[in-house]
Write a protein that holds these residues in place. Structure first.
Motif: not given
Length: 212
Positions: A86-89, A163-166
């Motif tokens: 949903d957030q990062f595809g 970005r994803m790790a955060k």
């Protein structure tokens, strides 16, 4: 984004412990070292079921433990997969691969990457190929061995993974926000004990099917 705002409001000081907890739940790959643990001096609840006299755990309790671990992993992993899409595809295998490369800035050979992720080399290759197409990963030949292929994050990949790790850490902070630091550390140590028991007893299990 509303979800991220909610997560940030609930962020607690034990974020790193939360990710460690999920890692142990999923893989149980930490050893049973109790160094530095504050709860080794804490008494056990008096009403916990005791072991049999020969030290073997009750079979029904063992099954309950396994099902509880499995259910936690399945529920949490389902939510993580959904949030990544949903957030990062992106997918969990892509995130896991990028996470492994993030821990190795100099890159990893494909065989080591496969072992680290505990998946087949074919699966790793297909994920790497897609990440290369997106510009997140590069693939080069090792200078000292032209037969070895080095895979590493590109600057674009490093930025995207950051970005994803955060967000990933914030998701776990929300999911485990009802647990205290002490409770999380207690679970980490007990899961270490679970892994140690599994590793110790695996040879016995392997021997059950050979007629010995």
């Amino acid at each position: 984004m509303q979800f991220v705002q909610i997560v940030r409001e609930k962020a607690a000081a034990h974020e790193n412990s939360l990710c460690r907890l999920m890692f142990k739940l999923k893989l149980c790959c930490e050893d049973a070292t109790h160094t530095g643990a504050i709860l080794t001096q804490q008494p056990e609840p008096a009403d916990l079921p005791q072991e049999k006299h020969d030290g073997a755990p009750h079979s029904k309790l063992s099954l309950r433990l396994w099902l509880r671990l499995l259910s936690c992993v399945m529920v949490i992993e389902k939510q993580v997969r959904r949030q990544l899409i949903d957030q990062f595809g992106t997918t969990l295998p892509r995130f896991d691969l990028m996470s492994a490369l993030d821990r190795r800035p100099d890159g990893m050979v494909m065989s080591d990457l496969s072992k680290s992720l505990m998946v087949s080399s074919g699966n790793v290759t297909s994920v790497v190929d897609r990440l290369i197409e997106d510009g997140f990963v590069s693939r080069t030949t090792a200078a000292n061995d032209r037969r070895s292929i080095i895979v590493s994050l590109t600057p674009k990949g490093q930025k995207e993974f950051s970005r994803m790790a955060k967000a990933h850490e914030e998701w776990f902070d929300t999911l485990f926000s009802d647990l205290t630091d002490y409770e999380i550390e207690r679970l980490l140590i007990r899961l270490g004990d679970v892994r140690a028991s599994v590793d110790k007893r695996l040879p016995e299990l392997d021997g059950m099917g050979d007629g010995s």
